[in-house]
Motif scaffolding. Structure first.
Motif, mmCIF file in Angstrom:
data_model
loop_
_atom_site.group_PDB
_atom_site.id
_atom_site.type_symbol
_atom_site.label_atom_id
_atom_site.label_comp_id
_atom_site.label_asym_id
_atom_site.label_seq_id
_atom_site.Cartn_x
_atom_site.Cartn_y
_atom_site.Cartn_z
ATOM 1 N N UNK A 39 -3.887 9.929 5.896
ATOM 2 C CA UNK A 39 -4.488 8.526 5.023
ATOM 3 C C UNK A 39 -3.706 8.367 4.894
ATOM 4 N N UNK A 40 -3.580 6.404 4.611
ATOM 5 C CA UNK A 40 -2.791 5.895 4.342
ATOM 6 C C UNK A 40 -3.042 5.346 3.212
ATOM 7 N N UNK A 41 -2.078 4.679 2.438
ATOM 8 C CA UNK A 41 -1.920 4.586 0.869
ATOM 9 C C UNK A 41 -1.958 2.679 0.831
ATOM 10 N N UNK A 42 -2.513 2.217 2.019
ATOM 11 C CA UNK A 42 -2.649 0.950 2.278
ATOM 12 C C UNK A 42 -4.280 0.639 2.931
ATOM 13 N N UNK A 43 -4.702 1.984 3.499
ATOM 14 C CA UNK A 43 -6.383 1.760 3.647
ATOM 15 C C UNK A 43 -7.018 1.946 2.417
ATOM 16 N N UNK A 44 -8.492 1.467 2.617
ATOM 17 C CA UNK A 44 -9.359 2.234 2.366
ATOM 18 C C UNK A 44 -11.112 1.796 2.174
#
Length: 228
Positions: A39-44
Motif C-alpha cells: 500500500x502506498x500513502x500516495x494512492x487510493x
C-alpha cells in the motif's frame, strides 16, 4: 601486562570506529526509496469513474483554499500559500492524477503528490559611487538595501496522515455530489420512406349547355297556344 595492552588496543579501535561512523555523511533520502509493491500513502482506490473522482478532488482542494487548475478530466493541480513568519514563505503545490481502476469500469485510482517549497527573505546591500566634477575626483559612496524572496528548500510531503485527510475529503464529496451518468446507447433503426404518388391531370369536363337558353327554347312564342 599483555592483557591490559590488548584491552587498551581494543578500546582504541572501538573508539576510532565509533568516531568514523559519526563522521560519515548521512545517506541521501532518494537512496532510501524502497519501491515496494504494498500500500502506498500516495494512492487510493475509489468506486467511481475517473471523471467523478477528479471532480471530487478538485472540490476538495477548493474547499481548503487551494487555487486549482484542471488541464484535463484526469488531472488536477492546486497551489496554496503560507507565511509562518514575516521573513519566510511556503508554497504547497498539489498534483492529482486519476486513472482507471483494475477491477471494474466504474472504479478509479487516485495518485497525489504534494511539494512544499520554502522561501526566505534575503537582504543585500549594494553600493555605488558618483563623481562630482565640481569637487574634482571626489566620489561619494551611495548604499541601498534590496530585499528579495529566495527559494531555500523544496521537498515532497511524506506524511501519510496528510494524504489520508485529503482522500477522506475526496470520498466525502463523492458521496454528496451527484455523479455523472453515462448515456445509454440505443439502437437506431432506419426505414425507407414510401415513394410519393405523382398527381395525375384531371380530364376536362364536358361543356354543359346553358340552362337559361334551354328553358327559353322550350317555352311557346307569345300569342300562340298549345293544344292540349
Amino acid at each position: 601486562m599483555s592483557t591490559s595492552f590488548s584491552k587498551a588496543t581494543a578500546a582504541s579501535l572501538l573508539g576510532l570506529l565509533t568516531l568514523a561512523a559519526c563522521s560519515s555523511a548521512p545517506q541521501p533520502k532518494f537512496q532510501q526509496e524502497l519501491f515496494e509493491t504494498g500500500a502506498s500513502p500516495y494512492a487510493r482506490n475509489f468506486n467511481s469513474s475517473t471523471t467523478d473522482t477528479c471532480e471530487a478532488a478538485r472540490r476538495a482542494l477548493l474547499s481548503q483554499g487551494y487555487l486549482t487548475t484542471m488541464a484535463g478530466t484526469d488531472t488536477v493541480d492546486g497551489t496554496k500559500n503560507f507565511q509562518p513568519t514575516g521573513d519566510t514563505h511556503i508554497v504547497v503545490e498539489f498534483h492529482v492524477v486519476c486513472t482507471p481502476g483494475e477491477e471494474a469500469s466504474d472504479t478509479s485510482i487516485v495518485y497525489v503528490n504534494a511539494v512544499q517549497n520554502g522561501f526566505a527573505l534575503k537582504k543585500s546591500d549594494t553600493s555605488a559611487s558618483v563623481g562630482l566634477s565640481v569637487l574634482g575626483s571626489l566620489s561619494l559612496p551611495i548604499r541601498s538595501n534590496s530585499d528579495a524572496m529566495v527559494k531555500i528548500s523544496s521537498e515532497t510531503i511524506p506524511s501519510g496522515k496528510f494524504y489520508d485527510r485529503f482522500f477522506g475529503l475526496v470520498d466525502h464529496y463523492l458521496q454528496t455530489v451527484v455523479r455523472t451518468q453515462p448515456v445509454a446507447n440505443s439502437r437506431i433503426e432506419t426505414r425507407m420512406l414510401p415513394m410519393p404518388v405523382q398527381a395525375s391531370t384531371p380530364a376536362p369536363l364536358p361543356e354543359m349547355p346553358d340552362a337559361i337558353d334551354k328553358a327559353a327554347s322550350l317555352q311557346p312564342a307569345s300569342g300562340t297556344s298549345v293544344a292540349p
